[in-house]
Scaffold this active site. Structure first.
Site, mmCIF file in Angstrom:
data_model
loop_
_atom_site.group_PDB
_atom_site.id
_atom_site.type_symbol
_atom_site.label_atom_id
_atom_site.label_comp_id
_atom_site.label_asym_id
_atom_site.label_seq_id
_atom_site.Cartn_x
_atom_site.Cartn_y
_atom_site.Cartn_z
ATOM 1 N N ASP A 50 -16.579 113.156 58.607
ATOM 2 C CA ASP A 50 -16.395 112.774 60.082
ATOM 3 C C ASP A 50 -16.158 111.220 60.085
ATOM 4 O O ASP A 50 -15.575 110.626 61.054
ATOM 5 C CB ASP A 50 -17.480 113.328 60.872
ATOM 6 C CG ASP A 50 -17.751 114.614 61.062
ATOM 7 O OD1 ASP A 50 -16.542 115.185 61.520
ATOM 8 O OD2 ASP A 50 -18.569 115.289 61.322
ATOM 9 N N ASN A 63 -19.489 114.849 50.009
ATOM 10 C CA ASN A 63 -20.310 116.041 50.366
ATOM 11 C C ASN A 63 -20.445 117.057 49.286
ATOM 12 O O ASN A 63 -19.693 116.831 48.265
ATOM 13 C CB ASN A 63 -20.147 116.671 51.720
ATOM 14 C CG ASN A 63 -18.742 117.111 51.679
ATOM 15 O OD1 ASN A 63 -18.376 118.165 50.893
ATOM 16 N ND2 ASN A 63 -17.812 116.333 52.514
ATOM 17 N N ALA A 113 -12.338 123.164 54.683
ATOM 18 C CA ALA A 113 -12.618 121.787 54.038
ATOM 19 C C ALA A 113 -13.857 121.242 54.719
ATOM 20 O O ALA A 113 -14.061 121.417 56.068
ATOM 21 C CB ALA A 113 -11.510 120.733 53.916
ATOM 22 N N LYS A 129 -16.155 96.253 42.884
ATOM 23 C CA LYS A 129 -17.388 96.663 43.128
ATOM 24 C C LYS A 129 -18.465 95.660 43.638
ATOM 25 O O LYS A 129 -18.519 94.400 43.349
ATOM 26 C CB LYS A 129 -17.889 97.037 41.513
ATOM 27 C CG LYS A 129 -19.201 97.545 41.420
ATOM 28 C CD LYS A 129 -19.681 97.965 40.052
ATOM 29 C CE LYS A 129 -20.874 98.398 39.813
ATOM 30 N NZ LYS A 129 -21.448 98.431 38.575
#
Ligand code: PMT
Length: 427
Positions: A293, A224, A289, A303
């Site tokens: 979730d 985020n 922070a 990858k």
């Protein structure tokens, strides 16, 4: 204890000591003296009143007029100049300082300080003052490393002198290594820290800050926009107030605030573990922070290749299954209640709608003493910005709305509330 007999009437020039904001800046004769005006500006921007005293050698590197203009006060150089002494005598200059900063401090100046010399204005002031002294050394790396200089530094430290720097890097003399004067902003920050009232002495404040990063594969992650600025501002302010501070930080390039123990983590699980380890000694917990979730159920070892994706519909799409992360704040709230509730637990809530109602729900669900709600739909508030606009949501009193302010100012307001709660609990 000997005291000065104050026969001089109180004038606008003789500020009372109740607000410790007077800094005497001593400038030694090194190339870094050219940063003097910048340091004066960094100090005055923080509200300090600055007086400057220069050695004769410093005059070679910095213009007194620049210092006078930035500080708004005359600059002192000579010990026995009738005109300078007539304006403010040197002992009064030493007496009225709440803190003396020596920047840059040359090897010679350090030696004189260690030896107790008083053969010019600055060394005399340093011997006469009872104020704390902060020294920012700057010199050639070999001079800094010399056993004589190191012995002088050791002696001065033992006498209670504080040091900031020197930093390592390219030096004006052509050498590379330790010897650069610390950045004026860093010096100003240390001045602020040394003069701050130690109202959180004896407390241990555990803070989470920044976002967590939940890896999908070795190159991709869910994360985020949290920069860590809010949590780092709280950590810096708590350390300035004398608390032991542990900062559990998600990935961020922010520098560690002075006097703070930093524990770097990446994922919510790592943050959870770090908090569990540090919590026992914490008298205050602040969850600033932005914890994810959810995390991907599986982290691919290699990858994920586009060509390998079939998708359930065979259309090359990628389906992610997410599983819940532990709620760190809720666990801290529950554990603190179970332990008797002496610890102050503060949560944050970042919401784009129904701000106060959502914050109130979190307050009770996560058993917090206070939730700091920020409206992230507002420009210049919440994630990444240098400022924030918050509402303090309490279980038993009216909400408090704080207008848009720099994050350090919000941190100060929050710590005032936390201090009051801790005082109540200690009674
Ligand atoms: O870092 P900055 O760029 O300066 O931005 C600051 C900020 C906006 C991130 C900060 O002020 C803030 O609001 N932090 C909380 C953001 C958030 O994600 O809130 P939340 O509503 O998801 O969580 C509520 C509270 O529970 C928070 O205290 C959070 O730390 C905590 N929580 C949430 C989930 C989880 N799994 N564990 C938790 O501890």
């Amino acid at each position: 204890m000997s005291r000065r007999f104050e026969s001089r009437p109180q004038t606008a020039d003789t500020v009372q000591k109740s607000d410790p904001r007077r800094v005497l800046l001593g400038i030694g004769g090194g190339i870094a003296a050219y940063k003097g005006p910048e340091l004066v500006r960094a100090l005055t921007a923080r509200g300090f009143e600055v007086r400057c005293a220069l050695t004769a050698a410093a005059l070679e590197f910095v213009a007194p007029l620049a210092l006078q203009t930035m500080s708004g006060h005359g600059v002192r150089v000579a010990l026995f100049d009738r005109e300078e002494e007539g304006q403010i005598d040197h002992i009064r200059l030493a007496d009225e300082a709440d803190l003396v900063v020596v920047a840059p401090a040359t090897a010679d100046l350090l030696a004189k300080m260690a030896g107790g010399h008083a053969d010019d204005l600055l060394t005399t002031l340093l011997l006469a003052t009872r104020a704390p002294v902060l020294v920012a050394p700057a010199m050639n790396v070999n001079m800094w490393d010399h056993p004589a200089t190191q012995a002088n530094v050791e002696l001065l430290r033992e006498r209670g002198v504080s040091f900031v720097g020197p930093d390592a890097g390219y030096l004006a003399c052509g050498w590379e290594g330790a010897g650069r004067m610390s950045d004026p902003a860093v010096i100003a920050e240390r001045v602020e820290a040394l003069l701050a009232p130690r109202t959180l002495a004896g407390e241990t404040v555990l803070i989470t800050a920044g976002g967590t990063r939940e890896p999908l594969d070795p190159v991709r992650a869910l994360t985020n926009r949290s920069s860590g600025k809010m949590g780092f501002a709280i950590a810096a302010a708590a350390a300035r107030r004398g608390a032991e501070v542990v900062l559990v930080a998600g990935p961020t390039p922010l520098p560690t605030p002075d006097g703070v123990k930093r524990v770097d983590v990446e994922t919510a699980l790592e943050m959870h573990e770090a908090v569990a380890t540090e919590l026992a000694s914490a008298t205050v917990f602040v969850g600033a922070a932005a914890v994810a979730d959810f995390r991907p159920e599986r982290r691919a070892a290699h990858k994920i290749k586009k060509e390998s994706l079939g998708g359930s519909a065979g259309d090359g799409s990628l389906e992610l299954r997410l599983v819940p992360n532990p709620d760190i704040l809720a666990e801290v709230g529950a554990r603190s209640r179970a332990e008797g509730g002496a610890r102050v637990v503060v949560g944050f809530a970042a919401e784009s709608r129904d701000l106060r109602a959502a914050a109130r729900r979190k307050l009770s669900q996560k058993q917090c003493d206070l939730v700091v709600a920020n409206d992230i739909s507002r420009a210049e508030a919440g994630f990444e910005s240098d400022s924030n606009a918050v509402v303090f949501v309490w279980p038993d009193r009216d909400d408090e709305v704080l207008e848009l302010a720099p994050k350090p100012a919000i941190a100060g307001e929050l710590l005032d509330r936390i201090e009051a709660l801790r005082r109540e609990r200690r009674r």
